[in-house]
Design an enzyme around this catalytic site. Structure first.
Site, PDB file in Angstrom:
ATOM      1  N   LYS A 181      20.190   0.064 -44.234  1.00 23.10           N
ATOM      2  CA  LYS A 181      19.862  -1.200 -44.904  1.00 23.10           C
ATOM      3  C   LYS A 181      18.645  -0.965 -45.786  1.00 23.10           C
ATOM      4  O   LYS A 181      17.729  -0.228 -45.401  1.00 23.10           O
ATOM      5  CB  LYS A 181      19.574  -2.267 -43.836  1.00 23.10           C
ATOM      6  CG  LYS A 181      19.405  -3.682 -44.385  1.00 23.10           C
ATOM      7  CD  LYS A 181      19.264  -4.686 -43.232  1.00 23.10           C
ATOM      8  CE  LYS A 181      19.109  -6.114 -43.688  1.00 23.10           C
ATOM      9  NZ  LYS A 181      19.025  -7.051 -42.544  1.00 23.10           N
ATOM     10  N   SER A 236      22.073 -10.902 -42.822  1.00 26.06           N
ATOM     11  CA  SER A 236      21.608 -10.282 -44.050  1.00 26.06           C
ATOM     12  C   SER A 236      21.979  -8.810 -44.186  1.00 26.06           C
ATOM     13  O   SER A 236      21.876  -8.272 -45.278  1.00 26.06           O
ATOM     14  CB  SER A 236      20.077 -10.405 -44.138  1.00 26.06           C
ATOM     15  OG  SER A 236      19.466  -9.670 -43.084  1.00 26.06           O
ATOM     16  N   SER A 260      21.135 -11.069 -38.049  1.00 28.45           N
ATOM     17  CA  SER A 260      21.458 -10.360 -39.290  1.00 28.45           C
ATOM     18  C   SER A 260      22.249  -9.071 -39.124  1.00 28.45           C
ATOM     19  O   SER A 260      22.756  -8.538 -40.110  1.00 28.45           O
ATOM     20  CB  SER A 260      20.176 -10.059 -40.075  1.00 28.45           C
ATOM     21  OG  SER A 260      19.781 -11.208 -40.775  1.00 28.45           O
TER      22      SER A 260
END
Lengths: 483, 470
Positions: free
Chosen positions: A74, A149, A173
């Site tokens: 990420k 996310s 997330s």
């Protein structure tokens, strides 16, 4: 094109060990798929370095299961000399000078970092749409959001562009996009994985999580990145073997289903798939009870107060002075701050920073923040109380399946309820996983949410591994995983 | 009559090897930005790493200031924007200072007074800004350096008390060995809160910052008292504000009017778990604690050292510790005279510390012994000390080199005394009339005759013998 990345890690490892394939074959396949799929899963590709690394390790002994495995990170995980943006204009050209602890650990295993995945800006969002870059598309249906996310991290594993990825989970997330994309996503116990080098959103809730196609692979990667780190004072020193017990008998386990997790807020189709799964669990000999868990309904309020308060402080460092975006228009210091932050942050980030500043401001700190800390500790107590009687808490990960892209016209307040079911684990620091357990009529994945007591990731993996076998869900987009 | 109410806030820079929340060296350098890592710059993803040494140092200070200890303490974030603040917040202690409710005893005009300490807490320093023309340069060497902030209750009533308090506090920190306490170099920074009132209702408070020396603590406060008094006497209102002391013009100048409620949005630092201080740790710190100035003062008094010498000794920790290390047989009073006189004078003149000289305790004891048994005079000491501090030579050799010879032969001394007595019948008469001065005068004459080379002990003994015969 090859399809090695559809395989599980143990199968790939066999191929590598027997020299049937080389690491570079995996890397080439990854980049080929990423470019072909065009799901906007990445902000930055690490192509040159990944190919170089694959070559470098070609003649090395395949000394561990993760050797040569392509992994995606990420883009809020700091990588030395590799652009790290947190999907924000604020860090559009930011090249870090150091590696996050998890990155060092991944490199020690000779895994290959393929790139930095797209995400909601500063991990604030649950659709991927707050990214400064293009929105990530859901591999199961390109008109749907992948969740967020950790949008790109979930989608890229789902689309078999890589075998593994890391995300971060502050309120869901990792788990929510894993649920939306039909993959296994784990948020470990708070402090299990070092946060050093994870761009902070809410320090007391943030935790790096792992995403994979199957439960076993997930346990492997979590084992590899767990452990005490002197650079993160909130990390802890406990055994990190999640594999040894993974195939243990589970028939003497007991699980609790909070009634709140099957309330009318949950979509009917999702609810039915979860109920069917619960029947399977029962058939495995596991005791299932429906329970009331106090204070679960405060989760979203707690998140709004605690997460956003911490975020307002954590994001104060983005001021244009030492690194990152700086506005060109300023006459004095106040304007420098104001214009840099106005132009550098997106709408959702600014909204959250304002709420966070508000709840800490003057008397509000007492009215909101201090009170939230008290409720948080009560919620933790009530969850721990349930977990003193049951091995696990289960329910749906999300109230719904993936929804349409660009439907963000919906009320900003209700968008927070996306994390309704995932936030409690963050508040209490508990480990929690989402695993695919079925599909709705539109062929969109539904995730089961599994929460255990602190430090009991091994129990989650054990349960999930057995259930996965039992359900035998095919979460491979390409269909059969035969090469 | 107006009464002044004064509170003092001191920031003391701690001398740990590393910074308080990072691995960077905690040191001063003329070269900017060399003791800097990603933490000190507030790079994204970095987390604080608490330096345990700083806790120990602050704990020692808290105990020396007679404070209660917060055995479960945490850090807090103080949020504000400023270029010298890399993270956009300062890590400090708001709700749980390491020490609270302590006191320092000071002596003013012979009276002992307790100044209550409200709190002592740990925090990190900011970077240093340097403004040149239109530009500002930032030096992050200082960012994250450990500080303790020590805040008094408003117990101080005059500039004299304030100065005495800062002196006392400075000595305590110095003797604990946790701070350089150099106000001139900024390792001890002092702010004073001053208000004036006629009655029990406290007047508006003015904060004076940027006070760079103990003398200026006095100057700033007395200026401020005078300024506020003039305002009040002309029926004006003292504005609640922050002022700074202008060293050149010896007055305070307004910096900014105080905003009523500074909104620092404090909240507990989530990146640092709560710190638990055990009784064992406290005991360990207490055991290791060196003798503090107050105790030393009592000890020196007992040894008969005069107050002036005591104060001078305490001002220079190295000299005070020499006193503590002297052997039992050494004449402490004479030793203190030499230390606070010739030794101290030499150090001041050369602007060096004792450590940088060739001082050693056994040769020093020899000098004191020679003085004590009157083998050498104070004039000789004056000549010997610089050589003693500069060279490692034996004292006898130093004396030879300086041609310090004692006329210790009884016959020769007696001869000189007789000559002196013959020339000073008046003084003999005075002596017989009981005038002590006369003896001193006659001794002086003997010294003069011998150009100071006579053994004073012997001369004194023989002189009084001879006088008795007269």
């Amino acid at each position: 094109m090859t399809n090695y990345l559809d395989l599980d890690i143990r199968a790939i490892n066999e191929l590598l060990k027997s020299k049937k394939i080389k690491p570079i074959d995996l890397v080439n396949e990854a980049f080929f798929k990423i470019e072909k799929n065009n799901l906007n899963t990445y902000i930055t590709l690490n192509k040159e370095q990944a190919l170089k690394k694959a070559k470098e390790i070609e003649d090395k002994e395949v000394d561990n299961l993760l050797f040569g495995i392509p992994i995606a990170l990420k883009d809020n995980i700091i990588t030395k000399d590799l652009k790290t943006t947190a999907a924000s204009k604020m860090l559009e050209n930011f090249i870090p000078t150091y590696d996050a602890t998890v990155v060092k650990m991944i490199n020690e295993k000779n895994m290959i970092i393929v790139g930095k995945t797209n995400m909601d800006e500063f991990a604030m969002g649950s659709t991927g749409e707050t990214s400064y870059y293009k929105s990530v598309l859901n591999p199961w249906n390109k008109n749907k959001v992948p969740g967020g996310s950790s949008s790109g991290s979930a989608a890229t594993v789902s689309a078999s562009e890589v075998v593994l990825s890391l995300g971060s989970d502050t309120g869901g997330s990792v788990r929510q996009p894993s649920s939306f994309c039909g993959v296994v996503g784990m948020k470990p116990t708070y402090g299990r994985v070092s946060r050093y080098g994870l761009i902070s959103f809410a320090s007391s809730l943030d935790q790096i999580g792992t995403i994979s196609k199957n439960v076993y692979d997930n346990a492997l990667i979590l084992s590899a990145i767990s452990g005490k780190d002197d650079n993160d004072m909130t990390s802890f020193d406990l055994p990190t073997d999640f594999i040894s017990n993974i195939d243990k008998d589970v028939s003497n386990m007991s699980v609790a289903v909070p009634n709140f997790y099957l309330s009318e807020q949950v979509d009917v189709e999702v609810k039915n798939i979860i109920l069917k799964t619960i029947d399977v669990v029962k058939n495995m000999g596991i005791k299932v009870d429906y329970v009331d868990v106090k204070h679960l309904d405060y989760s979203v309020c707690l998140y709004q107060t605690i997460a956003l308060a911490e975020a307002s402080s954590n994001l104060a460092r983005f001021d244009g002075i030492r690194y990152g975006y700086i506005s060109e228009k300023f006459e004095n210091l106040d304007e420098l701050y104001k214009n840099t932050r106005t132009e550098g942050f997106g709408v959702e980030v600014k909204r959250r920073l304002m709420i966070g500043s508000y709840v800490l401001s003057g008397k509000n700190a007492h009215i909101y923040y201090d009170k939230a800390l008290k409720v948080r500790s009560e919620l933790t107590k009530s969850l721990k109380n349930v977990l003193s009687k049951y091995d696990l808490i289960i329910g749906p990960t999300s109230t719904n399946v993936a929804y349409d892209l660009n439907s963000d016209e919906k009320d900003y307040l209700t968008s927070f309820t996306d994390d309704l079911l995932t936030i409690p684990a963050n508040m209490a620091g508990l480990p929690a996983m989402s695993m695919p357990v079925g599909f709705n009529d539109e062929k969109l994945p539904v995730g089961l949410h599994i929460i255990s007591n602190s430090y009991k990731e091994d129990v989650i993996y054990n349960f999930a591994y057995k259930l996965e076998k039992k359900l035998n869900i095919n979460n491979n987009l390409a269909g059969d995983s035969n090469v | 009559m107006y009464k002044a109410t004064i509170g003092i806030e001191v920031h003391a820079f701690l001398t740990s090897d590393l910074k308080v929340f990072s691995n960077s060296k905690n040191s001063y350098s003329d070269t900017p930005n060399i003791f800097v890592n990603e933490r000190d710059l507030g790079m994204p993803g970095t987390l604080p790493k608490l330096n345990k040494d700083v806790i120990d140092m602050a704990l020692a200070a808290a105990l020396a200031l007679n404070c209660n200890i917060n055995k479960v303490m945490h850090f807090d974030r103080k949020n504000y924007f400023y270029p010298d603040l890399p993270k956009g917040y300062q890590i400090t202690q708001n709700k749980t200072p390491i020490g609270f409710d302590g006191y320092v005893e000071i002596e003013v005009s012979g009276e002992t007074k307790k100044i209550r300490i409200e709190r002592i807490h740990i925090e990190e320093d900011t970077a240093k800004s340097k403004h040149v023309g239109d530009s500002t340069y930032l030096n992050f060497n200082r960012a994250g350096c450990p500080l303790v902030e020590i805040v008094t209750k408003p117990d101080i009533k005059s500039e004299k008390e304030a100065m005495q308090y800062v002196k006392e506090l400075r000595n305590i920190l110095l003797y604990l060995g946790i701070s350089d306490v150099k106000m001139e170099e900024g390792s001890l920074r002092c702010d004073a809160n001053v208000s004036l009132s006629k009655d029990e209702v406290l007047g508006n408070k003015v904060e004076v910052k940027n006070i760079g020396s103990i003398t200026n603590v006095g100057n700033a406060i007395s200026y401020e008292i005078k300024r506020q008094q003039e305002i009040l006497e002309s029926n004006g209102t003292v504005i609640e504000e922050t002022r700074r002391f202008d060293d050149v013009n010896k007055k305070t100048i307004s910096m900014r009017v105080k905003e009523k409620n500074n909104d620092y949005r404090y909240f507990p630092e989530p990146d640092i778990p709560f710190v638990h201080i055990t009784d064992e740790e406290i005991d360990k710190i207490k055991e290791k604690m060196p003798m503090l100035p107050k105790e030393m003062k009592t000890l020196f008094s007992k040894k008969g050292i005069n107050p002036k010498n005591i104060e001078a000794l305490l001002l220079n920790k190295e000299l005070a510790f020499v006193m503590l290390n002297l052997g039992d047989c050494v004449n402490f009073v004479k030793a203190s005279n030499i230390l606070t006189g010739d030794v101290s004078g030499y150090l001041n003149e050369k602007s060096i510390s004792l450590e940088k000289t060739n001082f050693d305790i056994s040769r020093f004891e020899k000098i004191v012994e020679l003085v004590d048994n009157n083998t050498i005079s104070s004039k000789h000491v004056k000549d010997i000390i610089p050589v003693f501090l500069e060279k490692v030579d034996d004292i006898n050799k130093i004396m030879d080199d300086l041609s310090i010879k004692q006329i210790s032969d009884e016959d020769s001394v007696l001869k000189i005394i007789k000559e002196v007595l013959n020339k000073n019948e008046g003084a003999i008469k005075d002596y017989k009339d009981g005038k002590d001065k006369a003896f001193k005068y006659l001794m002086g004459q003997v010294m003069k005759e011998t150009k100071g080379q006579v053994n004073p002990g012997l001369a004194s003994k023989l002189l009084s013998q001879e006088l008795k015969k007269q």
